[in-house]
Design an enzyme around this catalytic site. Structure first.
Site, PDB file in Angstrom:
ATOM      1  N   ASN A   1       0.819  -1.211   0.000  1.00  0.00           N
ATOM      2  CA  ASN A   1       0.000   0.000   0.000  1.00  0.00           C
ATOM      3  C   ASN A   1       0.855   1.265   0.000  1.00  0.00           C
ATOM      4  O   ASN A   1       1.027   1.909  -1.028  1.00  0.00           O
ATOM      5  CB  ASN A   1      -0.937  -0.021   1.212  1.00  0.00           C
ATOM      6  CG  ASN A   1      -2.232   0.732   0.952  1.00  0.00           C
ATOM      7  OD1 ASN A   1      -2.237   1.783   0.337  1.00  0.00           O
ATOM      8  ND2 ASN A   1      -3.333   0.184   1.422  1.00  0.00           N
ATOM      9  N   ASP A   2       1.387   1.613   1.149  1.00  0.00           N
ATOM     10  CA  ASP A   2       2.110   2.883   1.285  1.00  0.00           C
ATOM     11  C   ASP A   2       3.323   2.971   0.371  1.00  0.00           C
ATOM     12  O   ASP A   2       3.658   4.053  -0.115  1.00  0.00           O
ATOM     13  CB  ASP A   2       2.549   3.078   2.743  1.00  0.00           C
ATOM     14  CG  ASP A   2       1.364   3.011   3.699  1.00  0.00           C
ATOM     15  OD1 ASP A   2       0.323   3.608   3.378  1.00  0.00           O
ATOM     16  OD2 ASP A   2       1.480   2.347   4.739  1.00  0.00           O
ATOM     17  N   VAL A   3       3.997   1.834   0.124  1.00  0.00           N
ATOM     18  CA  VAL A   3       5.243   1.860  -0.653  1.00  0.00           C
ATOM     19  C   VAL A   3       4.999   2.030  -2.146  1.00  0.00           C
ATOM     20  O   VAL A   3       5.946   2.144  -2.924  1.00  0.00           O
ATOM     21  CB  VAL A   3       6.080   0.585  -0.395  1.00  0.00           C
ATOM     22  CG1 VAL A   3       6.468   0.489   1.068  1.00  0.00           C
ATOM     23  CG2 VAL A   3       5.326  -0.668  -0.833  1.00  0.00           C
TER      24      VAL A   3
ATOM     25  N   ALA B   1       0.139   3.284   7.195  1.00  0.00           N
ATOM     26  CA  ALA B   1       0.314   4.703   7.474  1.00  0.00           C
ATOM     27  C   ALA B   1      -1.022   5.419   7.648  1.00  0.00           C
ATOM     28  O   ALA B   1      -1.066   6.567   8.060  1.00  0.00           O
ATOM     29  CB  ALA B   1       1.109   5.371   6.358  1.00  0.00           C
TER      30      ALA B   1
END
Length: 465
Positions: A391-393, A432
């Site tokens: 997700n965040d990466v 996050a």
């Protein structure tokens, strides 16, 4: 003197033990030698324990009892833990090490009456070990709570009073530690060091957002090593000094590398992470957009006729235990003449190397695993990227939205590929706590459902083509 207690024998055993530990660590640089490296390093540590017991200490039976209890508790826990829970197990086990050092420091303080008759370096090393060991223990417990979702992964603070209170608590603990070398002899001082360090650790880790948690685990691991090395200096124990310095140095290097991978400084992370939620403006900007869905059959067709496929694994793959299914799918794509690579972000998952371990467990060829710096240039030349729970990466907001809490964090540039297929259970945000703008791009399609089930469906469709 009994030859078993000769200092020369103990020193020789220590040297051999350290050589085994270092050689074992060298084996952990690759998945093919990691298991062997673990066994070799564990053998070295076992030899160091034996060498310590041969020193003729009067209460050696207590150490043996501790070893037995630790083995009875630790081995079953390590064998039964799921790969998805490995980060919190690492945090917990690391914290236990720091807690043990803190308790030893307390015992030494009591035994030697506040070090009234001991050299200055003994009291300084012991108090440093107590302070840092307590921080490691309680900080690791908070990290465990966040990873285990006992505590919210978002930053938790006391508002405007949080940072001043954190600084005040740390100074109070440091003041208690300084009191002893200045000649104040009271057990309340060592208790104050332990208690204020514990409060500081809790206040330090609570505000750190989920995206920073891998860095925090590494940092606390380094703290444990440094506290152990300091305690070894106070006890004049070579094994503790060397082992502690190895852990402290490696943990510090890893922490720095991971912070650089996120384009952040370690002090900035400790001061309060990326935050757990996006700003109201950022959420409103994407709140009315829709995503494009797809099916396993359509995904299989795209993958089968691609020039190459890049798989981006994340924590969602770990939760679904989909790594073996992903490897089977990659083999099917290979039968169709489609090369498959895996893009590994330095902080994918919830601990360093999480994705590498999962994929190695599924016998994914090591040369197919590509680090971020190596693979980012390939996305623009890739027909299809398959994102599995990452997700965040993969969030383009890290490069395009200055208001995003993760702005500045290097990401895998998935949005540059010709087409992206994202496997997710739902549209819930990542660790996050912010939405991923990648999901709303026209080149992105979403395949909702359990990652393992979705991959198996895609594999079945590939076999039918």
């Amino acid at each position: 003197m009994n030859w078993l207690t000769e200092p020369s024998l103990q020193g020789s055993l220590y040297i051999l033990a350290f050589a085994l530990i270092i050689y074992g660590l060298m084996g952990m640089t690759g998945p093919r030698t990691a298991v062997r490296g673990n066994w070799i390093a564990a053998g070295g540590m076992g030899l160091a324990v034996v060498a310590t017991l041969l020193s003729g200490m009067a209460d050696a039976w207590l150490i043996v009892l501790g070893l037995v209890l630790g083995t009875v508790i630790g081995v079953p826990a390590a064998r039964k833990v799921k790969m998805t829970a490995m980060p919190q197990m690492v945090a917990l086990f690391n914290g236990v090490g720091g807690g043990a050092v803190a308790l030893i420091a307390w015992v030494e303080y009591r035994q030697y009456d506040g070090f009234a008759e001991q050299p200055l370096h003994v009291s300084l090393a012991t108090l440093f070990a107590a302070l840092v060991g307590s921080i490691s223990f309680w900080g690791s417990l908070v990290a465990f709570g966040k990873l285990q979702e006992i505590l919210a992964s978002r930053p938790l603070t006391l508002g405007l009073a949080h940072r001043p209170l954190t600084v005040l608590v740390f100074l109070a603990g440091l003041g208690c530690a300084v009191g002893n070398p200045l000649g104040i002899r009271s057990e309340l001082l060592i208790i104050g060091v332990l208690v204020f360090a514990a409060l500081f650790a809790v206040l330090m880790v609570l505000p750190i957002g989920g995206a920073d948690m891998p860095v925090v685990i590494s940092l606390l691991n380094a703290f444990t090593g440094l506290s152990a090395a300091a305690m070894g200096l106070a006890l004049d124990n070579t094994a503790l000094i060397v082992a502690g310095m190895i852990v402290g140095a490696s943990g510090s290097i890893l922490t720095n590398l991971m912070a650089k991978a996120m384009n952040r400084s370690v002090p900035a992370i400790v001061a309060g992470g990326f935050g757990g939620t996006a700003s109201a403006g950022a959420l409103a900007a994407i709140g009315d957009q829709t995503v494009r869905g797809t099916s396993a059959a359509d995904a299989a067709i795209q993958l089968a006729y691609a020039n190459q496929v890049i798989v981006v694994p994340g924590y969602g793959m770990a939760v679904a235990q989909a790594q073996h299914a992903v490897q089977e799918m990659a083999e099917q794509l290979g039968n169709h003449g489609v090369p498959v690579y895996y893009a590994i972000h330095p902080v994918a998952g919830r601990m360093p190397g999480h994705m590498n371990v999962l994929l190695a467990e599924a016998d994914v060829p090591y040369d197919q695993l590509k680090e971020m710096a190596e693979i980012n240039g390939e996305f623009a030349h890739t027909d299809v990227v398959l994102v599995i729970g990452a997700n965040d990466v993969t969030n383009p907001a890290a490069e395009t939205d200055p208001n995003s809490p993760i702005y500045g964090m290097p990401i895998l540039r998935v949005n540059q590929a010709h087409s992206t297929i994202v496997l997710k259970r739902s549209m819930s945000p990542g660790f996050a706590g912010i939405d991923n703008t990648l999901y709303f791009e026209p080149k992105t399609s979403m395949l909702f459902g359990d990652a393992k089930g979705s991959v198996l469906e895609i594999t079945a469709e590939l076999k039918a083509l």
